[in-house]
Design an enzyme around this catalytic site. Structure first.
Site, short mmCIF file in Angstrom:
data_model
loop_
_atom_site.label_atom_id
_atom_site.label_comp_id
_atom_site.label_asym_id
_atom_site.label_seq_id
_atom_site.Cartn_x
_atom_site.Cartn_y
_atom_site.Cartn_z
NE ARG A 1 -3.55 -2.24 2.28
CZ ARG A 1 -4.47 -2.72 3.25
NH1 ARG A 1 -4.71 -1.71 4.32
NH2 ARG A 1 -5.24 -3.79 3.37
NE ARG B 1 -0.84 4.49 9.19
CZ ARG B 1 -2.08 4.54 9.08
NH1 ARG B 1 -2.74 4.16 7.84
NH2 ARG B 1 -2.96 4.49 10.23
CD GLU C 1 -8.20 -1.44 10.90
OE1 GLU C 1 -8.45 -0.06 11.12
OE2 GLU C 1 -8.61 -2.12 10.01
CB SER D 1 -10.96 -4.39 8.62
OG SER D 1 -11.98 -3.48 8.39
NE ARG E 1 -1.84 -2.23 11.82
CZ ARG E 1 -2.60 -1.31 11.06
NH1 ARG E 1 -3.83 -1.30 11.63
NH2 ARG E 1 -2.37 0.00 10.59
#
Length: 422
Positions: free
Chosen positions: A260, A275, A347, A350, A389
Site C-alpha cells: 500500500r 503502517r 486495528e 477488519s 500487527r
RNA sequence: GGAGAGAUGGCCGAGUAGGUCGAAGGCGCUCGCCUGCUAAGCGAGUAUACUGGGAAACCGGUAUCGAGGGUUCGAAUCCCUCUCUCUCCGCCA
C-alpha cells in the site's frame, strides 16, 4: 456497484442512505445518462431490427439487381446506426464511470455517524496484561532484541519498510503459519496462494479501482498492480463465473504480502511496524448465499477473533459507523488489539460484508438450482489477521521487565519449541 | 525474447467459395413416458445481458461464436489490432 435499476426506482432512498456516509453523492448525472441511454438504445435497436428484416429479404432475392434500391436504403440505415452506436458508447462509458464511483449503501443496522469517534464498541475479550514496569513500544523491543531493523529496511528500500532478523523473522512466519493452520484445519477454509499482482479488471471487481488508484503500487511496463490485500485476488477467483448454489458458502483463506502506498497518511504512525508499505496478512474470504451473508459475517468475525483468543491477546470488537466504513462495504466490524506499549487499542482486523456490491462489479453469481436464474452472491472478507500487527501485539503484550519477550503457548510449536526471545 | 498452432453454448465438437446459424451432432442436466426396482430406451426442454410492453404468467426487440475495430445490405465465417492458451527454441528459479 449498485444495481442501476434499483437506483432508478429508489432515487431518494439511495441518495439519503449514501448521505450518511458523509459524501454528497449526486445522482442527477446518473438519472440523466441512464435516461439518455435507454432512449438511444431504443432508437438504435429499432433501426437494427429493420436492417435485419430487410437484409433477410435481400438474401431471398436471386437476382441482386432487383435489390439495389433496398441495398442502398440499408446502406444509409447502417450509417445512421453507426453514428448512434458511437454516441451510445460514449454515454454508456460515462454511465459506467459514474456507477463505479458510487459507494455501497450501508446496511440498515450500521450506526449512523460521521467519523471513527461514532463507532460502537460491541464487546471486549480478555484484559490488559499487568506489568510492574513501564512497557516499551514494539519498535524499542524489536531493536533492543535485534529482531527488527528499521534502519536497514529504510536503507534497502525506504521509509516504511522493515527488515526482520532472526527470531523476528521466524516469529512472523510462525504467526502466519499458525493462522493458516487454524483456519484451514479448524474453521474449514480452503487455502489459496494467489498471484501478488493483479490486473485492472480484478482491482475494479473488488472496488479499489477506479477511485483509489493513488493508494496502489503500479508496475512499470505492464498494467498490473501489487495487491493491497489478498481480498483482491481471492475474491476475483470467481469473477465472471456462475457458481452452484449447493457449493455455497465457499470459504477461502490466503496468506499474501500486501502493498500500500498509504497516500495521505504522511506523518501518521511513522515509527514501528504499524503502517508499512509492505506487510503480511492472512485473509479470510467468503462467497455466500445472500440470505445467509450476515450469519456468515458473524462467523467470519469469530474466526478472526479466535486467533487473538488463542494468542491470549486482549481485544475489542468495534462496529464501524456509516461515516467510517469502506467504499465497498455494507457493514464492517473491526477487531482492535490492546497495545500496552502505546496504551491503546489498534486495528488488527477488519471484517466486512459487501453484499452484492463486489459481486455485481465482478459478475460473481450462483444458481439456486439447475433451473434457477443466476443471482449475485454476497462476498465477505476479513483479516485473520494482519500478521505484522499481530507480531507487534505479541511483542508489546508479552514483554518482560528484563526486555525479553515470552512466546505465547500457541506459537511455540511453530518456533521450534522456543519459549522466549532474549 | 524468436517460431508456429489454437480460442465456438455446462462440457465435447461441427461449421471457411459471407445470408435461411443463438449456432448441427454428442454428452450432461431438467421434466414426462416406459420397465416391478436399477440400468437401458423413447419424447420434450435446456445460455446470458440489455431493452419495449404487461400486475404477473409471458410476449416482442437487440446483442453475444476470446476482446476491440474494419469491409458488407448482411460476418462464427473476410481484413486489422490486442489478449489468453498450447507446442518448439532461447533464457531462467
Amino acid at each position: 456497484m449498485l444495481d442501476p435499476r434499483f437506483i432508478r426506482e429508489n432515487m431518494e432512498l439511495v441518495e439519503s442512505r449514501l448521505k450518511t456516509r458523509g459524501e454528497g453523492v449526486d445522482l442527477g448525472r446518473f438519472r440523466e445518462l441512464d435516461t439518455r441511454r435507454r432512449e438511444m438504445l431504443l432508437q438504435s435497436e429499432t433501426l437494427k431490427a429493420l436492417r435485419n428484416k430487410v437484409s433477410e429479404e435481400i438474401s431471398r432475392i436471386k437476382d441482386k439487381s432487383q435489390a439495389q434500391g433496398r441495398i442502398a436504403e440499408m446502406r444509409e440505415v447502417s450509417q445512421k446506426i453507426k453514428g448512434l452506436d458511437e454516441e451510445l458508447r460514449g454515454v454508456e462509458e460515462e454511465l459506467e464511470n459514474v456507477l463505479l464511483m458510487i459507494p455501497n449503501i450501508p446496511h440498515a443496522s450500521v450506526p449512523v455517524g460521521t467519523s471513527e469517534a461514532d463507532n460502537v464498541e460491541v464487546r471486549q475479550w480478555g484484559k490488559r496484561p499487568v506489568m510492574d514496569f513501564t512497557p516499551k513500544p514494539h519498535w524499542e523491543i524489536g531493536e533492543d532484541l535485534r529482531i527488527l531493523d528499521f534502519e536497514r529496511g529504510a536503507k534497502l528500500t525506504g521509509a516504511r519498510f522493515t527488515l526482520y532478523r532472526g527470531a523476528g523473522a521466524r516469529l512472523e512466519r510462525a504467526l502466519l503459519n499458525f493462522m493458516l493452520d487454524l483456519h484451514t484445519e479448524r474453521h474449514n477454509y480452503l487455502e489459496m496462494l494467489p498471484p501478488f499482482m493483479v490486473n485492472r479488471e480484478s482491482m475494479t471487481g473488488t472496488g479499489q479501482l477506479p477511485k483509489f488508484e493513488d493508494d496502489l503500487f503500479h508496475l512499470d511496463g505492464v498494467d498490473y498492480f501489487l495487491i493491497p490485500t489478498a481480498e483482491v485476488p481471492v475474491t476475483n477467483i470467481h469473477r465472471n463465473e456462475i457458481l452452484r448454489g449447493d457449493d455455497l458458502p465457499l470459504l477461502y483463506t490466503a496468506y499474501t504480502p500486501c502493498f500500500r502506498k498509504e497516500a495521505g497518511s504522511y506523518g501518521k504512525d511513522t515509527r514501528g511496524l504499524i503502517r508499512q508499505h509492505q506487510f503480511n496478512k492472512v485473509e479470510l474470504v467468503k462467497f455466500s448465499h445472500p440470505e445467509h451473508s450476515y450469519a456468515e459475517l458473524d462467523r467470519l468475525l469469530d474466526n478472526a477473533e479466535e486467533v487473538l483468543r488463542l494468542l491470549g491477546l486482549h481485544y475489542r470488537v468495534v462496529e464501524l459507523c456509516t461515516g467510517d466504513i469502506g467504499f465497498s462495504a455494507a457493514k464492517t466490524f473491526d477487531i482492535e488489539v490492546w497495545l500496552p506499549g502505546q496504551d491503546t487499542f489498534r486495528e488488527i482486523s477488519s471484517c466486512s460484508n459487501f453484499e452484492d456490491f463486489q459481486a455485481r462489479r465482478a459478475s460473481i453469481r450462483f444458481r439456486e438450482d439447475e433451473k434457477a436464474k443466476p443471482e449475485y452472491v454476497h462476498t465477505l472478507n476479513g483479516s485473520g489477521l494482519a500478521v505484522g500487527r499481530a507480531l507487534v501485539a505479541v511483542l508489546e503484550n508479552y514483554q518482560q521487565a528484563d526486555g525479553s519477550v515470552m512466546i505465547p503457548e500457541a506459537l511455540r510449536p511453530y518456533m521450534g519449541g522456543q519459549e522466549r526471545i532474549s
